[in-house]
Scaffold this motif. Sequence first.
Motif, short mmCIF file in Angstrom:
data_model
loop_
_atom_site.label_atom_id
_atom_site.label_comp_id
_atom_site.label_asym_id
_atom_site.label_seq_id
_atom_site.Cartn_x
_atom_site.Cartn_y
_atom_site.Cartn_z
N PRO A 97 -0.77 -8.17 -2.63
CA PRO A 97 -1.18 -7.70 -3.95
C PRO A 97 -0.27 -8.29 -5.04
CG PRO A 97 -0.01 -5.98 -2.78
CD PRO A 97 -0.16 -7.14 -1.83
N ASN A 98 -0.86 -8.47 -6.22
CA ASN A 98 -0.04 -8.96 -7.32
C ASN A 98 0.74 -7.79 -7.91
OD1 ASN A 98 -1.61 -7.59 -9.27
ND2 ASN A 98 -3.10 -9.26 -9.28
N PRO A 99 1.76 -8.05 -8.71
CA PRO A 99 2.61 -6.98 -9.25
C PRO A 99 1.84 -5.93 -10.05
CG PRO A 99 3.66 -9.10 -9.56
CD PRO A 99 2.28 -9.37 -9.04
N GLU A 100 0.85 -6.37 -10.81
CA GLU A 100 0.07 -5.42 -11.60
C GLU A 100 -0.69 -4.44 -10.69
OE1 GLU A 100 -3.48 -5.35 -14.96
OE2 GLU A 100 -2.83 -7.24 -14.11
N ASP A 101 -1.32 -4.97 -9.64
CA ASP A 101 -2.02 -4.11 -8.70
C ASP A 101 -1.07 -3.13 -8.02
OD1 ASP A 101 -4.43 -5.30 -9.28
OD2 ASP A 101 -4.35 -6.70 -7.58
N LEU A 102 0.12 -3.59 -7.68
CA LEU A 102 1.11 -2.71 -7.07
C LEU A 102 1.49 -1.57 -8.01
CD1 LEU A 102 3.57 -5.15 -5.26
CD2 LEU A 102 2.16 -3.38 -4.22
N ALA A 103 1.73 -1.91 -9.26
CA ALA A 103 2.13 -0.88 -10.24
C ALA A 103 1.01 0.12 -10.45
CB ALA A 103 2.52 -1.54 -11.55
N LEU A 104 -0.21 -0.37 -10.61
CA LEU A 104 -1.36 0.54 -10.81
C LEU A 104 -1.59 1.39 -9.57
CD1 LEU A 104 -3.88 -1.77 -12.70
CD2 LEU A 104 -2.62 0.19 -13.61
N GLY A 105 -1.47 0.78 -8.41
CA GLY A 105 -1.67 1.53 -7.16
C GLY A 105 -0.64 2.62 -6.99
#
Length: 181
Positions: free
Chosen positions: A105-113
């Motif tokens: 996952p990209n960093p944005e997806d990690l943060a949102l998740g």
Amino acid sequence: MRDQDNAELLAKAHDGDQEAWREIVRRHLRLVWAVARSHRLSPEDAADVHQAVWLILAENLTRIRRPDRLSAWLTTTARRESLAVLRLRGREEPTDLWEPADTSPNPEDLALGNDTDSRLWRAYTTLTDRCRKILHLIAFAPELSFRQMAEAVGIPPNSLGPTRGRCLEVLRRRMTTETVG
């Protein structure tokens, strides 16, 4: 064999009479196949259901309480097996074998998740014990029937669906409230 009733055939099949077994299958072959296909299963899945029904019958030859209702028993068994196959197939996800999947996952997806996970768990902890137990069983024991889940929670089986719906709605509202607030 064709003039014998189901009770006689079941008893003979239990005693190892292959002709009796063949007659039972001959009489009900199309019925079992039709039930499996009526669930829009693929020919392969319908064949698996068909085979499973006969295996279940073979395992339960002495447990059939109403041999005169063998067709109904086979229909119910075929329906249950078909639904089980559909549940399992619904969990399968097709993959593209020609293109490797990028699973990182990209960093944005990690943060949102992580944010969504945190909000979900905070909202989950505010639910009643009953709601938490219901949602826990749904998430971690999906193989349980409605009756088994209802017994585990201590409510009537016909109340489980509406109660689950209310619990999910409360969870959604609390997650939305936390997002807005």
